[in-house]
Enzyme design. Sequence first.
Site, mmCIF file in Angstrom:
data_model
loop_
_atom_site.group_PDB
_atom_site.id
_atom_site.type_symbol
_atom_site.label_atom_id
_atom_site.label_comp_id
_atom_site.label_asym_id
_atom_site.label_seq_id
_atom_site.Cartn_x
_atom_site.Cartn_y
_atom_site.Cartn_z
ATOM 1 N N ARG A 190 -37.713 -48.046 29.700
ATOM 2 C CA ARG A 190 -39.100 -47.656 29.038
ATOM 3 C C ARG A 190 -38.713 -46.715 28.005
ATOM 4 O O ARG A 190 -39.510 -46.548 27.009
ATOM 5 C CB ARG A 190 -39.734 -47.193 30.100
ATOM 6 C CG ARG A 190 -40.247 -48.319 31.289
ATOM 7 C CD ARG A 190 -41.339 -48.772 30.758
ATOM 8 N NE ARG A 190 -41.914 -49.819 32.050
ATOM 9 C CZ ARG A 190 -42.774 -50.786 31.690
ATOM 10 N NH1 ARG A 190 -43.423 -50.854 30.678
ATOM 11 N NH2 ARG A 190 -43.166 -51.576 32.592
ATOM 12 N N ARG A 207 -24.422 -42.790 31.310
ATOM 13 C CA ARG A 207 -24.632 -43.747 32.503
ATOM 14 C C ARG A 207 -25.666 -44.446 32.009
ATOM 15 O O ARG A 207 -26.683 -44.863 33.119
ATOM 16 C CB ARG A 207 -25.255 -42.742 33.891
ATOM 17 C CG ARG A 207 -24.020 -42.131 34.366
ATOM 18 C CD ARG A 207 -24.629 -41.331 35.565
ATOM 19 N NE ARG A 207 -23.582 -40.492 36.081
ATOM 20 C CZ ARG A 207 -23.198 -40.787 37.535
ATOM 21 N NH1 ARG A 207 -24.144 -41.588 38.410
ATOM 22 N NH2 ARG A 207 -22.331 -39.978 38.113
ATOM 23 N N ARG A 256 -44.029 -36.600 33.050
ATOM 24 C CA ARG A 256 -43.573 -37.840 33.609
ATOM 25 C C ARG A 256 -44.601 -38.754 32.996
ATOM 26 O O ARG A 256 -45.896 -38.664 33.266
ATOM 27 C CB ARG A 256 -43.566 -37.695 34.807
ATOM 28 C CG ARG A 256 -43.540 -38.644 35.749
ATOM 29 C CD ARG A 256 -42.895 -38.704 36.978
ATOM 30 N NE ARG A 256 -43.514 -39.665 38.036
ATOM 31 C CZ ARG A 256 -43.319 -40.974 38.010
ATOM 32 N NH1 ARG A 256 -42.245 -41.343 37.059
ATOM 33 N NH2 ARG A 256 -43.783 -41.792 38.750
ATOM 34 N N SER A 298 -45.463 -45.107 37.148
ATOM 35 C CA SER A 298 -46.202 -46.190 37.727
ATOM 36 C C SER A 298 -46.390 -45.375 39.155
ATOM 37 O O SER A 298 -45.724 -44.616 39.734
ATOM 38 C CB SER A 298 -45.854 -47.475 38.055
ATOM 39 O OG SER A 298 -44.326 -47.436 38.570
ATOM 40 N N ASP A 307 -49.600 -50.980 41.439
ATOM 41 C CA ASP A 307 -49.881 -51.802 42.999
ATOM 42 C C ASP A 307 -50.783 -51.015 43.814
ATOM 43 O O ASP A 307 -50.985 -49.752 43.328
ATOM 44 C CB ASP A 307 -48.574 -52.058 43.567
ATOM 45 C CG ASP A 307 -47.741 -50.717 43.457
ATOM 46 O OD1 ASP A 307 -46.930 -50.330 42.764
ATOM 47 O OD2 ASP A 307 -47.949 -50.269 44.570
ATOM 48 N N ARG A 315 -48.205 -54.976 33.437
ATOM 49 C CA ARG A 315 -47.632 -53.758 33.558
ATOM 50 C C ARG A 315 -47.409 -53.251 32.300
ATOM 51 O O ARG A 315 -47.583 -51.994 31.861
ATOM 52 C CB ARG A 315 -46.263 -53.733 34.328
ATOM 53 C CG ARG A 315 -46.234 -53.221 35.687
ATOM 54 C CD ARG A 315 -44.826 -53.640 36.208
ATOM 55 N NE ARG A 315 -44.897 -53.378 37.866
ATOM 56 C CZ ARG A 315 -44.207 -52.309 38.326
ATOM 57 N NH1 ARG A 315 -43.568 -51.500 37.790
ATOM 58 N NH2 ARG A 315 -44.481 -52.296 39.651
#
Length: 235
Positions: free
Chosen positions: A25, A44, A88, A91, A205, A218
């Site tokens: 994202r 990572r 931030r 979702s 959701d 989404r």
Amino acid sequence: MTTPHISAPSDAFAATCLLPGDPLRAKFIAETFLEDVTCVTSVRNMLGFTGHYKGQPISVMGTGMGMPSCVLYSTELMESFGVKRLVRVGSCGAIHESLKLNDVIVAHSASTDSNMNRRQFAGMDYSSAASPRLLQKLLNYVDTQALPVAVGSVFSTDHFYGSAPEQLKTLQQMGILAVEMESAGLYAAAARHRAQALTVLTVSDNLIHQTQLTPQEREAGFSTMIEITLNALVG
Ligand code: ADE
């Protein structure tokens, strides 16, 4: 500058950094919304980028999911890379009857079932709140544009699959809008570092009706939220 989880020059990040959980994202935001983009870290595969939005420097970096991961990356960004505004973008699962799938929420505060904040607050309950200035900036923007953004309290849980019906009822009784997994930790970490933090969320959701967005839905909802957030930040 190398920290345990970020390898980038010490001036690689802008003072303002968007923080999605998913590093892909972060890549999507950088490639879709920013100009002059550079990938500044990939330790990572937790990708971080810096670019410009409407001429202003902005970074975006994945944090992983949950408070330990989000706080770890946020702390390194604040302590070693001069990040001062952490936003931030994620979702959440709605629990308030006023909310529909794809609605955008801004979290003025975050309650939690995590023990993380107590550990750094002498066993007491820290009140995790958004930066009033960042919140004001976002609300000014959505008010001038007449955008339907809900403002309220969220619940940051350690258990994605652990929301028992009676727990959700308790949260609803306190007027909590939605459940997510990071904000209570992020807000406390920012306070500790005298930085500003805010969380903007899209409802992916609904925990009461057990409904959820498709992956395509989404993405569309996520893009709306990013546009609102970026325009509010540079305004
Ligand atoms: N993020 C998105 N949906 C969530 C849920 N149902 N619980 C916790 N975090 C979430």
